[in-house]
Motif scaffolding. Structure first.
Motif, short mmCIF file in Angstrom:
data_model
loop_
_atom_site.label_atom_id
_atom_site.label_comp_id
_atom_site.label_asym_id
_atom_site.label_seq_id
_atom_site.Cartn_x
_atom_site.Cartn_y
_atom_site.Cartn_z
N GLY A 1 5.98 23.51 50.82
CA GLY A 1 4.71 22.83 50.56
C GLY A 1 3.50 23.50 51.19
N PHE A 2 3.59 24.79 51.47
CA PHE A 2 2.47 25.52 52.09
C PHE A 2 1.71 26.33 51.07
CE2 PHE A 2 5.26 25.22 55.88
CZ PHE A 2 4.35 24.67 56.77
N THR A 3 0.40 26.44 51.30
CA THR A 3 -0.40 27.42 50.56
C THR A 3 -0.25 28.75 51.29
OG1 THR A 3 -2.37 27.03 51.90
CG2 THR A 3 -2.12 25.68 49.89
N LYS A 4 -0.64 29.83 50.63
CA LYS A 4 -0.61 31.14 51.30
C LYS A 4 -1.47 31.11 52.55
CE LYS A 4 0.06 33.85 47.21
NZ LYS A 4 -0.57 34.69 46.24
N ARG A 5 -2.64 30.48 52.44
CA ARG A 5 -3.56 30.43 53.59
C ARG A 5 -2.94 29.67 54.75
NH1 ARG A 5 -9.38 28.49 52.31
NH2 ARG A 5 -9.47 30.66 51.69
N ALA A 6 -2.33 28.51 54.48
CA ALA A 6 -1.74 27.70 55.55
C ALA A 6 -0.60 28.45 56.24
CB ALA A 6 -1.25 26.37 54.99
N LEU A 7 0.25 29.10 55.45
CA LEU A 7 1.37 29.85 56.03
C LEU A 7 0.84 31.03 56.83
CD1 LEU A 7 4.34 30.32 56.49
CD2 LEU A 7 4.44 31.50 54.27
N ALA A 8 -0.13 31.74 56.29
CA ALA A 8 -0.71 32.88 57.00
C ALA A 8 -1.28 32.45 58.36
CB ALA A 8 -1.80 33.54 56.16
N GLU A 9 -1.95 31.31 58.38
CA GLU A 9 -2.51 30.81 59.65
C GLU A 9 -1.41 30.50 60.65
OE1 GLU A 9 -5.12 27.54 58.72
OE2 GLU A 9 -6.60 28.86 57.78
N LEU A 10 -0.32 29.88 60.20
CA LEU A 10 0.80 29.58 61.09
C LEU A 10 1.44 30.84 61.65
CD1 LEU A 10 2.71 26.71 59.25
CD2 LEU A 10 1.65 26.59 61.50
N VAL A 11 1.53 31.86 60.82
CA VAL A 11 2.19 33.11 61.20
C VAL A 11 1.26 34.00 62.03
CG1 VAL A 11 3.24 35.22 60.25
CG2 VAL A 11 3.75 33.01 59.24
N GLY A 12 -0.06 33.82 61.85
CA GLY A 12 -1.03 34.63 62.59
C GLY A 12 -1.39 35.92 61.87
N ILE A 13 -1.36 35.88 60.52
CA ILE A 13 -1.76 37.04 59.72
C ILE A 13 -2.82 36.59 58.74
CG2 ILE A 13 0.49 38.19 59.97
CD1 ILE A 13 1.20 37.24 57.13
N SER A 14 -3.45 37.55 58.06
CA SER A 14 -4.49 37.20 57.09
C SER A 14 -3.85 36.67 55.80
CB SER A 14 -5.35 38.43 56.76
OG SER A 14 -4.60 39.37 56.00
N GLU A 15 -4.64 35.88 55.09
CA GLU A 15 -4.19 35.37 53.79
C GLU A 15 -3.95 36.54 52.83
OE1 GLU A 15 -5.63 32.28 50.28
OE2 GLU A 15 -6.91 32.60 52.02
N GLN A 16 -4.77 37.59 52.94
CA GLN A 16 -4.60 38.77 52.09
C GLN A 16 -3.25 39.43 52.36
OE1 GLN A 16 -7.72 41.70 52.27
NE2 GLN A 16 -6.49 43.24 51.23
N LEU A 17 -2.89 39.60 53.63
CA LEU A 17 -1.60 40.21 53.97
C LEU A 17 -0.46 39.34 53.46
CD1 LEU A 17 0.20 42.32 55.23
CD2 LEU A 17 -0.18 41.25 57.46
N MET A 18 -0.59 38.02 53.58
CA MET A 18 0.45 37.12 53.09
C MET A 18 0.64 37.33 51.59
SD MET A 18 2.43 34.76 54.38
CE MET A 18 3.82 35.16 53.38
N GLY A 19 -0.44 37.45 50.85
CA GLY A 19 -0.36 37.69 49.42
C GLY A 19 0.29 39.02 49.10
N GLU A 20 -0.01 40.04 49.90
CA GLU A 20 0.58 41.36 49.68
C GLU A 20 2.08 41.36 50.01
OE1 GLU A 20 -2.00 43.85 52.00
OE2 GLU A 20 -3.45 44.03 50.37
N ILE A 21 2.48 40.58 50.98
CA ILE A 21 3.91 40.44 51.32
C ILE A 21 4.63 39.76 50.16
CG2 ILE A 21 5.53 39.17 52.81
CD1 ILE A 21 3.55 39.80 55.15
N GLU A 22 4.03 38.71 49.61
CA GLU A 22 4.65 37.97 48.51
C GLU A 22 4.68 38.78 47.21
OE1 GLU A 22 3.27 34.01 47.79
OE2 GLU A 22 3.82 33.34 49.80
N SER A 23 3.72 39.66 47.03
CA SER A 23 3.68 40.45 45.79
C SER A 23 4.48 41.74 45.90
CB SER A 23 2.24 40.75 45.40
OG SER A 23 1.66 41.65 46.35
#
Length: 85
Positions: free
Chosen positions: A25-47
């Motif tokens: 139930g997380f958005t990329k932004r919410a997960l990125a904040e929890l992990v301590g990385i940028s939302e952009q990096l989270m998107g690049e990891i997922e893609s």
């Protein structure tokens, strides 16, 4: 401008990261904040454009309350990744 290429080896299975994030139930932004990385990096990891560091993959698994093995890139017995088949 140099063309971008995907990394030859990923530590994560991109689709599994996306699936686990949505299931939790997380958005990329919410997960990125929890992990301590940028939302952009989270998107690049997922893609699959960037490989998650082993440390970040552990943090992602912890944040999603998910076994890390679910997120890890699967390897064949010969050491090749499935994409090489």
């Amino acid at each position: 401008m140099a063309s971008r290429t995907r990394p030859s080896r990923l530590h994560q299975e991109p689709e599994a990261v996306t699936w686990a994030r949505k299931k939790a139930g997380f958005t990329k932004r919410a997960l990125a904040e929890l992990v301590g990385i940028s939302e952009q990096l989270m998107g690049e990891i997922e893609s699959g454009w960037r490989s998650a560091t082993p440390a970040n993959l552990i943090k992602i698994a912890d944040a999603l309350n998910c076994p890390i093995v679910v997120l890890e890139r699967k390897r064949h017995a010969d050491g090749a990744s499935p994409a090489a088949d």
